[in-house]
Design an enzyme around this catalytic site. Structure first.
Site, PDB file in Angstrom:
ATOM      1  N   LYS A 118       2.959   6.064   2.182  1.00 12.58           N
ATOM      2  CA  LYS A 118       3.813   5.688   3.314  1.00 12.58           C
ATOM      3  C   LYS A 118       4.756   6.819   3.695  1.00 12.58           C
ATOM      4  O   LYS A 118       5.092   6.985   4.866  1.00 12.58           O
ATOM      5  CB  LYS A 118       4.611   4.420   3.001  1.00 12.58           C
ATOM      6  CG  LYS A 118       3.702   3.203   2.925  1.00 12.58           C
ATOM      7  CD  LYS A 118       4.436   1.911   3.206  1.00 12.58           C
ATOM      8  CE  LYS A 118       3.467   0.750   3.089  1.00 12.58           C
ATOM      9  NZ  LYS A 118       3.300  -0.081   4.220  1.00 12.58           N
ATOM     10  N   LYS A 201      -7.039   1.494   3.937  1.00 12.72           N
ATOM     11  CA  LYS A 201      -6.877   0.044   3.940  1.00 12.72           C
ATOM     12  C   LYS A 201      -6.480  -0.452   5.334  1.00 12.72           C
ATOM     13  O   LYS A 201      -5.780   0.239   6.066  1.00 12.72           O
ATOM     14  CB  LYS A 201      -5.790  -0.270   2.903  1.00 12.72           C
ATOM     15  CG  LYS A 201      -5.122  -1.571   2.986  1.00 12.72           C
ATOM     16  CD  LYS A 201      -4.054  -1.711   1.916  1.00 12.72           C
ATOM     17  CE  LYS A 201      -2.665  -1.794   2.519  1.00 12.72           C
ATOM     18  NZ  LYS A 201      -2.451  -2.907   3.422  1.00 12.72           N
ATOM     19  N   LYS A 204      -1.074  -4.002   8.652  1.00 13.66           N
ATOM     20  CA  LYS A 204      -0.457  -4.442   9.904  1.00 13.66           C
ATOM     21  C   LYS A 204       0.350  -3.333  10.550  1.00 13.66           C
ATOM     22  O   LYS A 204       0.543  -3.325  11.760  1.00 13.66           O
ATOM     23  CB  LYS A 204       0.366  -5.720   9.733  1.00 13.66           C
ATOM     24  CG  LYS A 204       1.360  -5.756   8.621  1.00 13.66           C
ATOM     25  CD  LYS A 204       2.125  -7.083   8.650  1.00 13.66           C
ATOM     26  CE  LYS A 204       2.213  -7.705   7.285  1.00 13.66           C
ATOM     27  NZ  LYS A 204       2.883  -6.861   6.283  1.00 13.66           N
TER      28      LYS A 204
HETATM   29  P1  ATP Z   1       2.267  -2.849   5.816  1.00 15.23           P
HETATM   30  O1  ATP Z   1       1.344  -1.979   6.577  1.00 15.23           O
HETATM   31  O2  ATP Z   1       3.561  -3.064   6.520  1.00 15.23           O
HETATM   32  O3  ATP Z   1       2.463  -2.439   4.380  1.00 15.23           O
HETATM   33  P2  ATP Z   1       0.308  -4.787   4.976  1.00 15.23           P
HETATM   34  O4  ATP Z   1      -0.751  -5.226   5.931  1.00 15.23           O
HETATM   35  O5  ATP Z   1      -0.063  -3.816   3.918  1.00 15.23           O
HETATM   36  O6  ATP Z   1       1.565  -4.289   5.804  1.00 15.23           O
HETATM   37  P3  ATP Z   1       1.958  -6.299   3.130  1.00 15.23           P
HETATM   38  O7  ATP Z   1       3.038  -7.185   3.644  1.00 15.23           O
HETATM   39  O8  ATP Z   1       2.329  -4.953   2.590  1.00 15.23           O
HETATM   40  O9  ATP Z   1       0.876  -6.128   4.301  1.00 15.23           O
HETATM   41  O10 ATP Z   1       1.136  -7.062   2.018  1.00 15.23           O
HETATM   42  C1  ATP Z   1       1.083  -8.490   1.963  1.00 15.23           C
HETATM   43  C2  ATP Z   1      -0.070  -8.929   1.073  1.00 15.23           C
HETATM   44  O11 ATP Z   1      -1.321  -8.663   1.732  1.00 15.23           O
HETATM   45  C3  ATP Z   1      -0.142  -8.203  -0.261  1.00 15.23           C
HETATM   46  O12 ATP Z   1      -0.556  -9.131  -1.247  1.00 15.23           O
HETATM   47  C4  ATP Z   1      -1.218  -7.171  -0.050  1.00 15.23           C
HETATM   48  O13 ATP Z   1      -1.857  -6.784  -1.247  1.00 15.23           O
HETATM   49  C5  ATP Z   1      -2.161  -7.919   0.875  1.00 15.23           C
HETATM   50  N1  ATP Z   1      -2.931  -6.997   1.710  1.00 15.23           N
HETATM   51  C6  ATP Z   1      -2.422  -6.155   2.636  1.00 15.23           C
HETATM   52  N2  ATP Z   1      -3.397  -5.463   3.215  1.00 15.23           N
HETATM   53  C7  ATP Z   1      -4.559  -5.862   2.616  1.00 15.23           C
HETATM   54  C8  ATP Z   1      -5.928  -5.488   2.767  1.00 15.23           C
HETATM   55  N3  ATP Z   1      -6.279  -4.584   3.655  1.00 15.23           N
HETATM   56  N4  ATP Z   1      -6.850  -6.104   1.994  1.00 15.23           N
HETATM   57  C9  ATP Z   1      -6.485  -7.054   1.093  1.00 15.23           C
HETATM   58  N5  ATP Z   1      -5.205  -7.438   0.891  1.00 15.23           N
HETATM   59  C10 ATP Z   1      -4.263  -6.850   1.647  1.00 15.23           C
HETATM   60 MG    MG Z   2       1.455  -3.086   2.618  1.00 16.57          MG
END
Ligand code: ATP
Ligand code: MG
Length: 338
Positions: A118, A201, A204
């Protein structure tokens, strides 16, 4: 550690740092729903204080907080079975987070790959909060003595750090107070990849909207995103071995399996030998079939933000009743005069 001493309890959270994605749904929310009403007490959080580790427009933060709550509710998190709330309403998270900043070692933080990803080349300019994030996450979990944390693969390292913090605290103060929490990472969608780049990955907060499917995307958008997703020239193989060097293809098969609740092998038993012209539309149809009822419900919840806020406030009261005694005991153990 005598795990039997701790109530079987699940804690997990999602950041309101943008709109929910298919990765959040398959890797987190769908599994959270599956753990509800079983052997565990379940606590699910909208971790708003983690979201502000990168700057958030205040109006967007409010909207995203309610959207994550709506995503939980629409997917089947039931406030009568689970505690659902937003983190900033329960001050124990921040307070225990500070105490854990004094337990965690800088060397541990320096090994966190999410921070490196990040922060990128910009590590001198990011917030101190982004660096300390894993110790706040440890506080989120340990403020409830949570024994199990369902997360996607990307969060495994942070749950391991949580265990290290618990162990060091217990050791330093000669107590058996915090549990060594188990990360629960299972199923075909533990790491849903970016649709345009199978080495990254799906997130969002990723740059381009075309790289992710959002839970609120309409059917046409979902179809377009899968159609334009990166794949390759080959047909689908008969077994997963044939996908070892095909990251994008593997990802699309994993997504199908997770949506359909079948194994990867079952997907390939049906589609082995077929090309993308057949598989991508089938995948898009399946995603729409699964997501459309949920996004409809999400919109309904989001039309009534006062109801969402009421549910989260009520959940916060229940969360506080668990976390405050644990926090107070932590202060006691450390020698604070209260
Ligand atoms: P950001 O980009 O802001 O980090 P994010 O999409 O990674 O957002 P988080 O809020 O960081 O979402 O994570 C919330 C949950 O979703 C965590 O349990 C994380 O492991 C899961 N998660 C996030 N992205 C993925 C993915 N691509 N595949 C599976 N699980 C995911
Ligand atoms: Mg995340």
């Amino acid at each position: 550690m005598a795990d039997a001493a701790f109530t079987p309890r699940v804690f997990s959270g999602i950041k309101p740092s943008g709109g929910l994605t298919l990765g959040n749904y398959l890797g987190a929310i769908k599994r959270f729903v599956g753990m509800q009403g079983g052997d565990f007490e379940t606590i699910y959080c909208v971790v708003d204080m983690h979201a502000v580790t990168v700057w958030q427009n205040p109006d967007d933060l409010r909207t995203a907080t309610r959207e994550v709550a709506a995503g939980y509710l629409a997917s089947g998190i039931d406030p009568s079975k689970s505690i659902l709330f937003n983190q900033s309403r329960v001050s124990a998270h921040a307070e225990l987070g500070w105490l854990f900043n004094c337990v965690a070692r800088v060397g541990w933080m320096n090994r966190m790959t999410q921070f490196k990803d990040k922060a990128g080349k910009n590590s001198e300019q990011v917030s101190l909060g982004l660096y300390a994030y894993p110790s706040l996450m440890a506080a989120d979990i340990l403020a409830y003595h949570a024994t199990h944390v369902p997360v996607g693969e990307d969060q495994k390292q942070h749950v391991e750090l949580t265990r290290d913090i618990a162990k060091k605290f217990n050791h330093d103060y000669k107590v058996d107070f915090f549990p060594e929490t188990t990360p629960v990472i299972e199923g075909p969608a533990m790491r849903v990849m970016n649709l345009r780049d199978g080495t990254k990955k799906m997130s969002k907060s990723g740059e381009s909207d075309m790289e992710r499917v959002n839970m609120l995307d309409d059917a046409d958008t979902i179809a377009k995103k899968f159609k334009k997703s990166r794949s390759d020239q080959d047909v689908l193989p008969d077994s997963m071995d044939g996908l070892a060097d095909r990251a994008e293809a593997r990802n699309l098969v994993n997504i199908y399996a997770a949506l359909a609740d079948i194994s990867n092998d079952a997907v390939l038993a049906e589609y082995g030998g077929q090309g993308w012209g057949k598989f991508k539309p089938a995948l898009a149809d399946l995603a729409v079939e699964k997501l459309a009822p949920i996004s409809g419900e999400m919109r309904r919840f989001m039309d009534d933000p006062a109801e969402i806020d009421r549910i989260m406030a009520h959940g916060a009261d229940k969360a506080r009743a668990i976390a405050e005694p644990i926090l107070n005991k932590t202060f006691d153990i450390m020698g604070f005069v209260r």
